[in-house]
Enzyme design. Structure first.
Site, PDB file in Angstrom:
ATOM      1  N   GLU A  71      11.826  -6.317  47.402  1.00 14.59           N
ATOM      2  CA  GLU A  71      11.531  -5.146  46.562  1.00 14.59           C
ATOM      3  C   GLU A  71      10.950  -5.560  45.209  1.00 14.59           C
ATOM      4  OE1 GLU A  71      11.792  -2.020  43.679  1.00 14.59           O
ATOM      5  OE2 GLU A  71      12.890  -3.887  43.551  1.00 14.59           O
ATOM      6  N   ASP A 113      16.822  -9.251  47.175  1.00 15.36           N
ATOM      7  CA  ASP A 113      16.190 -10.245  46.297  1.00 15.36           C
ATOM      8  C   ASP A 113      16.449  -9.927  44.822  1.00 15.36           C
ATOM      9  OD1 ASP A 113      14.574  -7.921  46.682  1.00 15.36           O
ATOM     10  OD2 ASP A 113      12.819  -8.972  45.910  1.00 15.36           O
TER      11      ASP A 113
END
Ligand SMILES: [Zn+2]
Length: 374
Positions: free
Chosen positions: A139, A79
């Protein structure tokens, strides 16, 4: 290793030119599918899709899926922090020195470097090592939906290498502060400030006392710091405030000191300063600190040796921000971070990837694995 920068950049481009902020699950799946295909093309790798709830999917990639012990676990996140529309507005570009674009160094190039290292390692080295690569989808918002999975893998691992970008001066990360975030809500009793102030219970007065108590818990020397970063409350100057809210950020090197802070905060919930005010507290985020112990120091020495042999200048950083390295270090597994290529400007439109660092950092990662295989 035959390395072509142009080929690398063309392989990187489709990983950058797609919106894949945390929770943009189609974008994450698009990234995951590309990495699945890369490992499917190599021999000897099994790829498992892992359900990470509302964050979408993660990938668990292993060369010896049946092995109980993992010699090397590598972690990277798929991400970015960028909202939908960023990829179209700011697709990947490059000049002679750097590449630019959302996630170019945080951390698509880190993921791609792992792939290159695995493609180019000798089969004899791979045969000696049980390797697990975890790519998670969340994350950037604290790995809330992947931390359990990551830790369940890490507890069987002997070493963890996180491939976040190396720092602008080539530094890797050996220690990261822990962090916790709280939202504290105060509920008092509203009353007219002119007619009957004595019947009111001020949520803001309660919050003000908390702020002073929270500030008093900071210890700059040991590095345990608390910051009341956002406050709100009240409805008008002539009303005793019924509502107030504070958002707190805690950073720490010592996990014990943090536990202390957490215990004190929770105890304060039961003993309001202002009679009749009630308080609720929500811990919205948490990462334990990552501090290098003796086993980690041995791994650092091995990395230094690898860098020396390849004449790559590295150094070790202690940084304030967290990553997935914190979540594996707390299990006592030697963990180091910064194995991606050099980059900076993370989380901004200034983000860049230093092109000349790509190949040396792939070689360094390979060399570290070669040494771990001995
Ligand atoms: Zn990152």
């Amino acid at each position: 290793m035959n390395f072509s920068l142009n080929e690398y950049l063309e392989e990187l481009r489709p990983l950058i030119d797609v919106d894949c902020g945390t929770y943009t699950v189609e974008g994450i799946e698009f990234i995951a599918t590309q990495f699945e295909a890369k490992f499917a093309e190599m021999t000897g790798w099994s790829v498992k899709r892992v359900d990470c709830g509302k964050a979408g999917l993660g990938l668990e990639i292993r060369n010896k899926p049946e092995a109980d012990v993992i010699d090397v676990m590598m972690i990277g996140h798929m991400d970015t922090v960028f909202p939908v529309g960023t990829a179209a507005a700011r697709p990947m570009t490059n000049d002679a020195e750097k590449a630019y674009g959302p996630g170019v160094s945080d951390m698509k190039s880190g993921l791609l470097n792992i792939v290159y290292a695995m493609r180019n390692l000798d089969q004899a080295v791979l045969d000696k090592l049980s390797i697990c690569i975890c790519m998670n989808p969340d994350e950037e918002t604290g790995s809330l939906d992947s931390v359990e999975w990551i830790q369940s893998v890490a507890k069987n691992a002997k070493n963890v290498l996180v491939a976040e970008a190396a720092r602008a001066d080539g530094g890797l990360v050996k220690a990261r502060k822990g962090m916790a975030g709280y939202k504290i809500t105060f509920k008092g009793v509203a009353a007219h400030a002119g007619n009957e102030p004595e019947n009111g219970r001020s949520a803001i007065t309660e919050m003000a006392n908390w702020i002073l108590a929270i500030n008093a818990m900071t210890n700059f020397e040991s590095g345990t710091t608390l910051n009341v970063g956002v406050v709100s409350g009240g409805a008008g100057a002539n009303i005793v405030p019924e509502h107030a809210q504070a958002v707190i950020d805690v950073r720490f090197w010592s996990n014990e000191e943090y536990d202390d802070v957490d215990t004190k905060l929770r105890a304060m919930l039961d003993t309001p300063y202002v009679d009749g005010v009630s308080i609720t507290m929500e811990r919205e985020s948490y990462k334990p600190s990552m501090v290098a112990g003796p086993l980690t120091e041995a791994l650092m020495a091995l990395v230094e040796e690898s860098a020396d042999e390849l004449e790559i200048a590295i150094n070790w950083k202690e940084v304030g921000g967290g990553s997935d390295a914190n979540n594996t270090a707390i299990l006592g597994v030697p963990t180091l971070d910064g194995f991606g290529p050099v980059g900076a400007g993370f989380h901004s439109d200034q983000e860049y990837l230093l092109l000349e660092s790509i190949e040396p950092r792939i070689r360094m990662l390979m060399r570290v694995l070669e040494k771990l295989a001995k």
